[in-house]
Design a protein around this motif. Sequence first.
Motif, PDB file in Angstrom:
ATOM      1  N   GLN A  63       0.830  -1.188   0.000  1.00  0.00           N
ATOM      2  CA  GLN A  63       0.000   0.000   0.000  1.00  0.00           C
ATOM      3  C   GLN A  63       0.868   1.241   0.000  1.00  0.00           C
ATOM      4  OE1 GLN A  63      -2.800  -0.282   3.265  1.00  0.00           O
ATOM      5  NE2 GLN A  63      -4.120   1.128   2.155  1.00  0.00           N
ATOM      6  N   LYS A  64       0.497   2.178  -0.866  1.00  0.00           N
ATOM      7  CA  LYS A  64       1.312   3.380  -0.944  1.00  0.00           C
ATOM      8  C   LYS A  64       0.862   4.378   0.116  1.00  0.00           C
ATOM      9  CE  LYS A  64       3.072   6.528  -4.412  1.00  0.00           C
ATOM     10  NZ  LYS A  64       3.259   6.687  -5.842  1.00  0.00           N
ATOM     11  N   HIS A  65       1.823   4.946   0.818  1.00  0.00           N
ATOM     12  CA  HIS A  65       1.498   5.913   1.863  1.00  0.00           C
ATOM     13  C   HIS A  65       2.181   7.235   1.570  1.00  0.00           C
ATOM     14  CE1 HIS A  65      -0.266   2.896   4.546  1.00  0.00           C
ATOM     15  NE2 HIS A  65       0.636   2.101   4.017  1.00  0.00           N
ATOM     16  N   ARG A  66       1.467   8.303   1.905  1.00  0.00           N
ATOM     17  CA  ARG A  66       2.035   9.623   1.653  1.00  0.00           C
ATOM     18  C   ARG A  66       3.251   9.841   2.541  1.00  0.00           C
ATOM     19  NH1 ARG A  66       1.484  14.760   2.991  1.00  0.00           N
ATOM     20  NH2 ARG A  66       0.137  14.336   4.769  1.00  0.00           N
ATOM     21  N   LEU A  67       3.140   9.386   3.797  1.00  0.00           N
ATOM     22  CA  LEU A  67       4.239   9.562   4.738  1.00  0.00           C
ATOM     23  C   LEU A  67       4.517   8.258   5.463  1.00  0.00           C
ATOM     24  CD1 LEU A  67       3.837  12.828   6.825  1.00  0.00           C
ATOM     25  CD2 LEU A  67       5.542  12.291   5.101  1.00  0.00           C
ATOM     26  N   VAL A  68       5.778   7.880   5.511  1.00  0.00           N
ATOM     27  CA  VAL A  68       6.172   6.707   6.285  1.00  0.00           C
ATOM     28  C   VAL A  68       7.358   7.108   7.154  1.00  0.00           C
ATOM     29  CG1 VAL A  68       7.129   4.377   6.163  1.00  0.00           C
ATOM     30  CG2 VAL A  68       5.392   5.081   4.519  1.00  0.00           C
ATOM     31  N   LEU A  69       7.275   6.771   8.457  1.00  0.00           N
ATOM     32  CA  LEU A  69       8.392   7.083   9.343  1.00  0.00           C
ATOM     33  C   LEU A  69       9.293   5.869   9.432  1.00  0.00           C
ATOM     34  CD1 LEU A  69       6.436   8.895  12.187  1.00  0.00           C
ATOM     35  CD2 LEU A  69       7.303   9.778  10.016  1.00  0.00           C
ATOM     36  N   SER A  70      10.584   6.126   9.401  1.00  0.00           N
ATOM     37  CA  SER A  70      11.541   5.023   9.415  1.00  0.00           C
ATOM     38  C   SER A  70      12.455   5.128  10.626  1.00  0.00           C
ATOM     39  CB  SER A  70      12.343   5.069   8.115  1.00  0.00           C
ATOM     40  OG  SER A  70      13.595   4.474   8.295  1.00  0.00           O
TER      41      SER A  70
ATOM     42  N   LEU B 141       9.328   0.383   9.598  1.00  0.00           N
ATOM     43  CA  LEU B 141       8.602   1.315   8.732  1.00  0.00           C
ATOM     44  C   LEU B 141       7.201   1.508   9.291  1.00  0.00           C
ATOM     45  CD1 LEU B 141       9.714  -0.242   5.347  1.00  0.00           C
ATOM     46  CD2 LEU B 141      10.391   1.998   6.238  1.00  0.00           C
ATOM     47  N   LEU B 142       6.869   2.740   9.627  1.00  0.00           N
ATOM     48  CA  LEU B 142       5.561   3.031  10.206  1.00  0.00           C
ATOM     49  C   LEU B 142       4.805   4.028   9.347  1.00  0.00           C
ATOM     50  CD1 LEU B 142       6.366   3.613  13.975  1.00  0.00           C
ATOM     51  CD2 LEU B 142       5.041   1.724  13.033  1.00  0.00           C
ATOM     52  N   PRO B 143       3.793   3.573   8.625  1.00  0.00           N
ATOM     53  CA  PRO B 143       3.004   4.510   7.834  1.00  0.00           C
ATOM     54  C   PRO B 143       2.248   5.466   8.752  1.00  0.00           C
ATOM     55  CG  PRO B 143       2.553   2.237   7.186  1.00  0.00           C
ATOM     56  CD  PRO B 143       3.351   2.185   8.451  1.00  0.00           C
TER      57      PRO B 143
ATOM     58  N   ALA C 266       9.423  -8.676  17.771  1.00  0.00           N
ATOM     59  CA  ALA C 266       9.534  -7.300  17.253  1.00  0.00           C
ATOM     60  C   ALA C 266       8.636  -7.124  16.026  1.00  0.00           C
ATOM     61  CB  ALA C 266      10.987  -6.988  16.905  1.00  0.00           C
ATOM     62  N   GLN C 267       8.690  -8.070  15.107  1.00  0.00           N
ATOM     63  CA  GLN C 267       7.873  -7.967  13.883  1.00  0.00           C
ATOM     64  C   GLN C 267       6.389  -7.954  14.249  1.00  0.00           C
ATOM     65  OE1 GLN C 267       7.618  -6.910  10.805  1.00  0.00           O
ATOM     66  NE2 GLN C 267       8.916  -8.391   9.769  1.00  0.00           N
ATOM     67  N   ASP C 268       6.019  -8.791  15.198  1.00  0.00           N
ATOM     68  CA  ASP C 268       4.630  -8.867  15.634  1.00  0.00           C
ATOM     69  C   ASP C 268       4.173  -7.528  16.233  1.00  0.00           C
ATOM     70  OD1 ASP C 268       2.228 -10.214  16.124  1.00  0.00           O
ATOM     71  OD2 ASP C 268       2.812 -10.538  18.217  1.00  0.00           O
ATOM     72  N   LEU C 269       5.015  -6.965  17.113  1.00  0.00           N
ATOM     73  CA  LEU C 269       4.639  -5.706  17.773  1.00  0.00           C
ATOM     74  C   LEU C 269       4.518  -4.572  16.766  1.00  0.00           C
ATOM     75  CD1 LEU C 269       6.879  -5.949  20.970  1.00  0.00           C
ATOM     76  CD2 LEU C 269       4.403  -6.218  20.816  1.00  0.00           C
ATOM     77  N   VAL C 270       5.451  -4.527  15.818  1.00  0.00           N
ATOM     78  CA  VAL C 270       5.406  -3.443  14.826  1.00  0.00           C
ATOM     79  C   VAL C 270       4.172  -3.599  13.946  1.00  0.00           C
ATOM     80  CG1 VAL C 270       6.565  -2.485  12.805  1.00  0.00           C
ATOM     81  CG2 VAL C 270       7.876  -2.989  14.850  1.00  0.00           C
ATOM     82  N   SER C 271       3.841  -4.830  13.593  1.00  0.00           N
ATOM     83  CA  SER C 271       2.683  -5.013  12.712  1.00  0.00           C
ATOM     84  C   SER C 271       1.393  -4.641  13.433  1.00  0.00           C
ATOM     85  CB  SER C 271       2.633  -6.441  12.169  1.00  0.00           C
ATOM     86  OG  SER C 271       1.940  -7.270  13.054  1.00  0.00           O
TER      87      SER C 271
ATOM     88  N   ASN D  36       1.071  -2.203  15.161  1.00  0.00           N
ATOM     89  CA  ASN D  36       0.996  -0.746  15.037  1.00  0.00           C
ATOM     90  C   ASN D  36       0.970  -0.310  13.576  1.00  0.00           C
ATOM     91  OD1 ASN D  36       1.308   0.632  17.888  1.00  0.00           O
ATOM     92  ND2 ASN D  36       2.561  -1.205  17.926  1.00  0.00           N
ATOM     93  N   GLY D  37       0.602  -1.251  12.721  1.00  0.00           N
ATOM     94  CA  GLY D  37       0.409  -0.913  11.308  1.00  0.00           C
ATOM     95  C   GLY D  37       1.684  -0.858  10.490  1.00  0.00           C
ATOM     96  N   GLY D  38       2.809  -1.313  11.052  1.00  0.00           N
ATOM     97  CA  GLY D  38       4.082  -1.179  10.329  1.00  0.00           C
ATOM     98  C   GLY D  38       4.703  -2.508   9.964  1.00  0.00           C
ATOM     99  N   LEU D  39       5.961  -2.435   9.555  1.00  0.00           N
ATOM    100  CA  LEU D  39       6.670  -3.619   9.081  1.00  0.00           C
ATOM    101  C   LEU D  39       8.164  -3.442   9.369  1.00  0.00           C
ATOM    102  CD1 LEU D  39       6.140  -6.188   7.210  1.00  0.00           C
ATOM    103  CD2 LEU D  39       7.010  -4.778   5.364  1.00  0.00           C
TER     104      LEU D  39
END
Length: 330
Positions: free
Chosen positions: A251-258, A320-322, A295-300, A302-305
């Motif tokens: 999915q394309k996001h306008r802003l993603v925090l890294s 990566l957090l959209p 870690a992967q589970d917790l980030v996902s 929160n909508g991230g990867l």
Amino acid sequence: DLKVTYLNAAAENLLGVSLRQSFGRSIGELVLPPEELTALCRRALNDGQIYGCRELAARVGDREVIMDCRVSPLDCPDARLLLELFDTQRDRQVRREAELLAQQRVSRRIIRQLAHEVKNPLGGLRGAAQLLERQLPVASLKAYTDVIIAEADRLAALVDGILQSGGEPKQKKFNLHEITEHVGRLIEAEKPEGVILVRDYDPSLPSTVADQDQLIQAFLNLAKNAMQALGDSGQLVFRTRVLTNYTVSGQKHRLVLSLEVEDNGPGVPEELKETIFFPLVTGRDTGTGLGLTIAQDLVSRNGGLIEFSSRPGATSFQILLPVSNAPEAT
Ligand SMILES: Nc1ncnc2c1ncn2[C@@H]1O[C@H](COP(=O)(O)OP(=O)(O)OP(=O)(O)O)[C@@H](O)[C@H]1O
Ligand SMILES: [Mg+2]
């Protein structure tokens, strides 16, 4: 011969030059090495046929790209060839992310089953040790039952931690630098002297809404892995960035925090690369192989990867957090 007469905006973007800069220049100057592409163009010109090639690895400007190309002859006074270039790098990444997501769903199931299986006998184990303790003929033997009870409790706490991470995220608004700083303090207290922690922050990072504790745990697991990979000496970098128009999980996001942890250690062992996010996959004698899974589970949640790339001397794990809503700058 093979001079550029027009570039559309997408081509300017891909090749990293403007139409003005490239007008009249040879296509062989813009895409390196030039041989394969110019040969394709010549063939199309000579035969009047459409030709294409897949997965051409090339350099444009200072970037490595992988492109699909198609060359079509044109019947036009000021242009004789139409060259179409498709950047396939992003497609590959999207495919890879889809694989990661699928892996993670499997991981989550395995880990929860495992947790349940471990938890059930623990109660019995602890109870039996307590009964045994009362029957002991010599008081000094209690040291052994104490060990059984203490270890059973420790395992139970670990399992509870895993099962609990199923809870709903506790949303709050904060700046991700609070996370990197929190983890930075923990790492600084623990790291060997020869390991240097460098902060490379984007000060314009907007605040975000997420579960801060979950993200701290995830980032800490990444940072610990990096520190362990370095051993006695090396460099650890905490990097934050804002990415615009970036695709995460298809999915394309306008802003993603890294949020990134980079280390210059030996790199992820080749044989672990495909399965590194699976539970119980570890390259360390004392590792449980749960750090990255959790870690992967917790980030996902929160909508991230979490993405990673690794070669000897440069390993990076990136959260990566959209940002779904238009964020306010801090
Ligand atoms: N930055 C890194 N550099 C090199 N290898 C890494 C790095 N991060 C992870 N790895 C490899 O991935 C493996 C899995 O990591 P993971 O955090 O899931 O488990 P672990 O660290 O072995 O155990 P724990 O459950 O205690 O975290 C590690 O054992 C290590 O081999
Ligand atoms: Mg770990």
